[in-house]
Design an enzyme around this catalytic site. Structure first.
Site: not given
Ligand code: BG6
Length: 298
Positions: A168, A270
């Protein structure tokens, strides 16, 4: 926390130095002629990557928590064994790998002068509340002309292992509204903000909240940044789905670990195995899969 001095004596070198990161998390800094990178053993989370002479390529929130049990906001979270909402509906998003303490396995210098470290996680390292199936993960980070992050997933159990996931990556940009994300033209996507299916027309421009899972994407994505006068090149393998995310104004305000104005300087691209793109996986007992992302400047 694992003992820093002990880690240093087992794995340290001129290019590999352990330190206590924010929140007293054990972390390691890689340095060589190609640049520098750091990661914490908590989540096997790459926190920074700066090629020699460049502005940092990865973004980290000033509001990030570095608290065990909470994810780190920025860098490269390892999302596994689920991407997005927990399919069982019990736990938070993006799985337990990013909130577990990993172990160092090795650190080495390659013949090409790259620095490489490997960390591992298995079901015994994970909080029992998650009731994990047997598995082994290995994350190898190599600092060379690119930053290569390779996640190997092994099914060490007797039953099939189903998962989704993502590397990510949060990228540091001068002004999100000025960038172009290239390489996903014509790809179909699921838009999680307005809940529609669509098809990308031209480059992606960030002028509102964007949260899309692009399907059948295995090529190179580029983030063209005219203000920093550079292009971030993101190559990958073991993934046919790509997620592009920027929370924009309102969602930034809703997230406690994200500054209200920070959406201006980041974009996530990602390398995913996302269920929304039918790219989630099943490993039979004894099988292994690899998800890899290679990040460089051009
Ligand atoms: C992204 C998602 O990959 O991660 C989003 O598509 C999400 O929907 C974002 O808000 C952040 O996620 P997190 O759990 O780290 O707050």
């Amino acid at each position: 926390m694992e003992n820093i001095a002990d880690l240093q004596s087992r794995f340290g070198s001129e290019n590999v130095n352990f330190f206590a990161a924010a929140g007293d998390l054990a972390a390691v800094k890689l340095t060589n002629d190609f640049g520098e990178a750091s990661l914490t053993l908590y989540g096997a989370h790459v926190m920074s990557y700066t090629p020699a002479g460049a502005v940092p390529v990865l973004w980290m929130s000033e509001k990030s928590m570095f608290t065990p049990g909470e994810p780190i906001r920025g860098g490269i979270p390892v999302c596994w064994p689920w991407f997005g909402a927990d399919p069982a509906g019990k736990f938070g998003g993006h799985g337990y790998a990013r909130v577990s303490f990993w172990h160092m396995v090795s650190a080495a210098r390659t013949p090409a002068g790259e620095t490489t470290v490997t960390l591992t996680l298995c079901e015994k390292d994970v909080d029992a509340k998650f009731a994990p199936q047997p598995f082994k993960l290995e994350l190898t980070v190599t600092l060379g002309a690119a930053l290569t992050v390779a996640l190997k997933i092994y099914n060490t159990g007797k039953n099939d292992l189903a998962y989704s996931g993502a590397l990510h990556s949060y990228f540091n940009v001068a002004d999100a509204s000025a960038i172009k994300v290239l390489g996903l033209e014509d790809c179909e996507y699921s838009d999680k903000v307005i809940n529609v299916e669509g098809q990308q027309a031209g480059a992606i421009v960030i002028d509102r909240e964007i949260d899309r899972v692009y399907r059948r994407t295995s090529g190179i994505v580029k983030v063209e940044d005219p203000v920093f006068a550079r292009t971030i090149r993101i190559a990958k393998s073991g993934s046919t789905s790509t997620v592009v995310w920027n929370p924009w104004i309102e969602k930034s305000k809703r997230m406690p670990d994200f500054g209200d104005e920070e959406y201006h300087t980041m974009v996530c691209v990602e390398a995913a195995n996302a269920a929304a793109a039918a790219d989630d996986r099943v490993l039979v007992p004894g099988a292994m899969a690899e998800l890899r992302q290679m990040i460089s400047l051009s």
